[in-house]
Design an enzyme around this catalytic site. Structure first.
Site, mmCIF file in Angstrom:
data_model
loop_
_atom_site.group_PDB
_atom_site.id
_atom_site.type_symbol
_atom_site.label_atom_id
_atom_site.label_comp_id
_atom_site.label_asym_id
_atom_site.label_seq_id
_atom_site.Cartn_x
_atom_site.Cartn_y
_atom_site.Cartn_z
ATOM 1 N N LYS A 90 32.159 37.979 36.469
ATOM 2 C CA LYS A 90 32.666 36.776 37.150
ATOM 3 C C LYS A 90 34.177 36.575 37.001
ATOM 4 O O LYS A 90 34.820 36.029 37.897
ATOM 5 C CB LYS A 90 31.934 35.529 36.648
ATOM 6 N N ASP A 123 28.911 27.564 41.464
ATOM 7 C CA ASP A 123 28.082 27.078 40.343
ATOM 8 C C ASP A 123 28.243 25.574 40.108
ATOM 9 O O ASP A 123 27.262 24.862 39.895
ATOM 10 C CB ASP A 123 28.450 27.820 39.050
#
Ligand code: ATR
Length: 283
Positions: A69, A105
């Site tokens: 990420k 997210d």
């Protein structure tokens, strides 16, 4: 719709347990879209060349998960403001040869909370953990006007995250020690507790970051762990009389936000949740 399927997927290492392919392919089936979503096990050494391969194969986009990420950012052409602030990307959109990074997210978590009737603005949100998911959630909740409290096993990580939020958003964040006593002490000033640590995740499902004694029944307890769906923390909170929110909602909503970015699509979140629950039950 094009004859050629729109290729999408998730990259990570390891990746074999990912529920994202089932979750997204269920959407494509339901909406009769010519898209296909697969999981790709990509190591750090292969990350850059894999992205180039995706461009050659005319991929529409990718989700990115552990451990890429943060590292993936250096291979992208641009990163949207939100993902740049969080310093993590979980969604890539390929625009011809241009690779653009996003992070869904935080928004996914907030949408899951709102769906359960929670307000964010002005609420005091205690986040357990200071890892990648916590970064996305704390930044987004702070942006939406929540007061953030962070408690993390490694206190230094919580301090660093709190400093970053203060520098980038001008919002003060309280850090409390990761101990039952400190967390209990802050509970009267907490409206929502979100567990972002991996404590309680399968196969160590008999663990909980805090005990019933530490909780207060007026607090809404969310766990972003979704395997098991009802973690020991959520079981404990329910018994205490707290409202509880499991991790399936956030998983579905972050996926739905990715679909919006790739396909400009309003995804059927309930279908996504149903698929995840079925798959988890079958395991
Ligand atoms: P994610 O991307 O899911 O957020 P991560 O970035 O690896 O995963 O973060 C994991 C979080 O769980 C961290 O906050 C970690 O705490 P540390 O900063 O101290 O490592 C927390 N965590 C992991 N195992 C834990 C444990 N046994 N007890 C308490 N916290 C734990």
């Amino acid at each position: 719709m094009d004859k050629e399927p729109r290729l999408l997927g998730v990259i990570g290492h390891p990746i074999q347990h990912s529920l994202s392919p089932d979750m997204h392919n269920a959407v494509f089936k339901k909406l009769n879209l010519n898209c296909s979503y697969s999981a790709y096990d990509v190591t750090s050494e292969k990350l850059e060349s894999f992205l180039e391969e995706c461009i050659e194969k005319r991929f529409g986009g990718l989700n990115v998960t552990t451990p890429h990420k943060v590292d993936v950012i250096k291979y992208l052409d641009s990163v949207d403001e939100n993902a740049r602030r969080i310093n993590a990307v979980n969604t890539i959109k390929f625009n011809e040869k241009i690779k653009i990074g996003y992070n869904t997210d935080g928004v996914g978590c907030i949408n899951a909370l709102r769906e359960e009737g929670e307000k964010i603005k002005g609420k005091r949100i205690l986040v357990l953990g200071a890892g990648g998911a916590a970064r996305a959630i704390t930044f987004q909740c702070a942006l939406e006007g929540a007061e953030i409290i962070i408690s993390n096993r490694t206190r230094e990580n919580a301090i660093n995250l709190s400093k970053e939020i203060r520098e980038k958003l001008g919002r003060r964040v309280l850090v409390v020690n990761y101990s039952e006593k400190s967390i209990k002490d802050i509970m009267p000033q907490t409206d929502i507790l979100i567990n972002t640590t991996t404590v309680g995740m399968h196969p160590k499902a008999n663990r909980s970051p805090i005990t019933a004694d530490t909780l207060r029944k007026e607090v809404t307890v969310m766990d972003i762990v979704y395997n098991p769906v009802e973690t020991l923390l959520l079981k404990t909170a329910k018994r205490k009389g707290c409202k509880t929110i499991d991790g399936v909602g956030m998983l579905a909503h972050q996926g739905a936000e990715s679909l919006k970015i790739w396909l400009n699509l309003k995804a059927p979140v309930d279908e996504m949740k149903k698929t995840v629950l079925e798959k988890l039950k079958a395991r």
